[in-house]
Design a protein around this motif. Structure first.
Motif, PDB file in Angstrom:
ATOM      1  N   LEU A   5      46.609   1.835  66.995  1.00 49.58           N
ATOM      2  CA  LEU A   5      47.699   1.976  67.949  1.00 49.58           C
ATOM      3  C   LEU A   5      49.007   1.605  67.268  1.00 49.58           C
ATOM      4  O   LEU A   5      49.114   0.538  66.645  1.00 49.58           O
ATOM      5  CB  LEU A   5      47.507   1.050  69.152  1.00 49.58           C
ATOM      6  N   VAL A  13      48.418   6.991  68.865  1.00 45.83           N
ATOM      7  CA  VAL A  13      47.259   6.584  68.085  1.00 45.83           C
ATOM      8  C   VAL A  13      47.408   7.238  66.714  1.00 45.83           C
ATOM      9  O   VAL A  13      47.431   8.465  66.603  1.00 45.83           O
ATOM     10  CB  VAL A  13      45.939   7.001  68.747  1.00 45.83           C
ATOM     11  N   HIS A  45      41.215  -0.658  71.882  1.00 48.28           N
ATOM     12  CA  HIS A  45      41.719  -1.153  70.602  1.00 48.28           C
ATOM     13  C   HIS A  45      41.936  -2.662  70.645  1.00 48.28           C
ATOM     14  O   HIS A  45      42.275  -3.217  71.684  1.00 48.28           O
ATOM     15  CB  HIS A  45      43.030  -0.443  70.243  1.00 48.28           C
ATOM     16  N   ASP A  54      52.301   8.067  78.297  1.00 48.54           N
ATOM     17  CA  ASP A  54      51.255   8.981  77.838  1.00 48.54           C
ATOM     18  C   ASP A  54      51.671  10.404  78.155  1.00 48.54           C
ATOM     19  O   ASP A  54      52.736  10.642  78.761  1.00 48.54           O
ATOM     20  CB  ASP A  54      49.889   8.629  78.457  1.00 48.54           C
ATOM     21  N   THR A  66      43.111   3.997  76.897  1.00 48.13           N
ATOM     22  CA  THR A  66      43.258   4.121  75.446  1.00 48.13           C
ATOM     23  C   THR A  66      43.521   2.754  74.820  1.00 48.13           C
ATOM     24  O   THR A  66      42.854   2.351  73.860  1.00 48.13           O
ATOM     25  CB  THR A  66      44.400   5.088  75.101  1.00 48.13           C
ATOM     26  N   PRO A  73      44.145  14.719  74.223  1.00 49.21           N
ATOM     27  CA  PRO A  73      45.426  14.220  73.740  1.00 49.21           C
ATOM     28  C   PRO A  73      46.281  15.375  73.240  1.00 49.21           C
ATOM     29  O   PRO A  73      45.844  16.534  73.213  1.00 49.21           O
ATOM     30  CB  PRO A  73      45.022  13.302  72.584  1.00 49.21           C
ATOM     31  N   PRO A 132      47.916   9.963  73.586  1.00 48.82           N
ATOM     32  CA  PRO A 132      46.816  10.002  74.554  1.00 48.82           C
ATOM     33  C   PRO A 132      47.290  10.568  75.885  1.00 48.82           C
ATOM     34  O   PRO A 132      48.461  10.434  76.257  1.00 48.82           O
ATOM     35  CB  PRO A 132      46.420   8.532  74.690  1.00 48.82           C
ATOM     36  N   LEU A 148      40.286   7.013  72.385  1.00 48.82           N
ATOM     37  CA  LEU A 148      41.175   7.647  73.359  1.00 48.82           C
ATOM     38  C   LEU A 148      40.597   7.562  74.765  1.00 48.82           C
ATOM     39  O   LEU A 148      39.393   7.747  74.962  1.00 48.82           O
ATOM     40  CB  LEU A 148      41.371   9.132  73.020  1.00 48.82           C
ATOM     41  N   GLY A 149      41.455   7.313  75.743  1.00 45.07           N
ATOM     42  CA  GLY A 149      41.083   7.499  77.128  1.00 45.07           C
ATOM     43  C   GLY A 149      41.131   8.986  77.444  1.00 45.07           C
ATOM     44  O   GLY A 149      42.173   9.613  77.327  1.00 45.07           O
TER      45      GLY A 149
END
Length: 351
Positions: free
Chosen positions: A13, A239, A329, A223, A325, A273, A319, A266-267
């Motif tokens: 990130l 990311v 991390h 996002d 997301t 993304p 993302p 990733l979410g």
């Protein structure tokens, strides 16, 4: 020794410090002081919460007991709202006994009883304003508030989240529907009482004058879904990945590249993304159409007008949903251009 993007292990990130500070300042200007209760679920990082507090916001919204505990440990327990229903509040009661101010959302006799049994002393009545998730019916909010007071709880007011409207692309339609949701919340508040009407989010923060406090969170990092909705904040978080494989065009098959930013980084609940041009990040290649994500990879077709992607190039990925997301991390790196300025632990992740 100065670190650059090239020194980071990927996926990682990275947060553009100028974009972050601009976002924090813009939201603080729109919702100053206690009128903004930033939602830490979007970033799960107490260092970032301290930056929000420095912009004048004394209270915060949390989504989990773990977040509440972490915020208190970081010295940010002045006024915390757990905007979710929980049925075991003993850990929260311990924090209250130690001097933290913790308010919890309730929407049923069971959650009222749990708050009282666990030692929480203050609640907000959670009202269903259209999102089929938690919340009591607006017409039942007053009776629930009476039940809470009968258990010795202080009812601070109401909350209602118009989450189903946050990313509607038509801003006029979003505003019209938000007004309808808030009419339900204000009617409930008339029966409940208290000084607080809490709700909203990044997507409705510019069109919801009815709440006394705004629970926005994603505005800080952003996002691609919120960007597409035109909410007016800059993309601060990416990311960072590395191109690990490149395939040239073959016959009718176009060329493509693969970077090491996959499903585990990733979410994905809001979709794929995006890979933009990434201006200002001199160590990154940009521009491309994402084909799909797999466990450890994102496969994309580089943009026709972008420089060719080579194995080893850095790629910045946006993302679609920032909250899940970040939770994947352990840390985020603060950057200015290619330079890494600082690293913050994502210390509110986990349960």
């Amino acid at each position: 020794m100065t670190q650059t993007l090239a020194d980071l292990q990927t996926p990682a990130l990275v947060v553009d410090t100028e974009a972050l500070e601009a976002n924090l300042a813009a939201m603080a200007d729109r919702w100053p002081g206690a009128t903004l209760r930033p939602h830490v679920k979007a970033h799960k990082t107490t260092a970032l919460a301290h930056r929000q507090a420095a912009h004048g916001h004394p209270g915060f919204t949390c989504a989990t007991i773990r977040e509440v505990e972490g915020m208190v440990a970081a010295g940010l327990g002045q006024d915390l709202l757990l905007a979710n229903e929980v049925l075991d509040t003993r850990r929260l009661g311990t924090l209250v006994d130690r001097g933290a101010r913790v308010t919890v959302a309730v929407d049923s006799p069971e959650t009222v009883a749990a708050a009282a049994a666990g030692g929480v002393r203050e609640v907000l009545v959670d009202v269903n304003v259209g999102l089929p998730r938690c919340g009591t019916a607006p017409t039942e909010a007053g009776a629930l508030a009476d039940a809470a007071r009968a258990r010795g709880l202080q009812v601070r007011g109401v909350m209602g989240y118009e989450g189903h409207l946050q990313a509607l692309p038509d801003a006029a339609e979003r505003a019209r529907l938000t007004e309808g949701c808030m009419a339900l919340l204000l009617a409930a508040h008339a029966d409940v009482g208290g000084e607080i009407v809490s709700g909203g989010g990044t997507g409705t923060s510019a069109m919801n004058p009815w709440v006394t406090e705004m629970q926005a969170g994603s505005y800080a990092l952003m996002d691609s879904v919120y960007a597409a909705a035109g909410v007016g904040y800059a993309q601060a978080l990416h990311v960072l990945g590395t191109a690990v494989s490149v395939a040239p065009p073959r016959g009718e098959m176009p060329g493509y590249a693969v970077a090491d930013v996959g499903l585990k980084a990733l979410g994905m609940d809001h979709g794929n993304p995006t890979i933009p041009g990434c201006p200002g990040a001199s160590g990154a290649t940009g521009g491309g159409h994402v084909w799909f994500c797999s466990d450890e990879h994102v496969t994309f077709a580089p943009a026709a007008d972008a420089a060719p992607v080579r194995v080893g190039d850095r790629v910045l990925v946006v993302p679609a949903h920032v909250d899940p997301t970040v939770a994947l991390h352990e840390r985020m790196h603060l950057v200015r251009g290619d330079e890494v300025l600082d690293t913050w632990a994502v210390d509110l992740r986990g349960w």
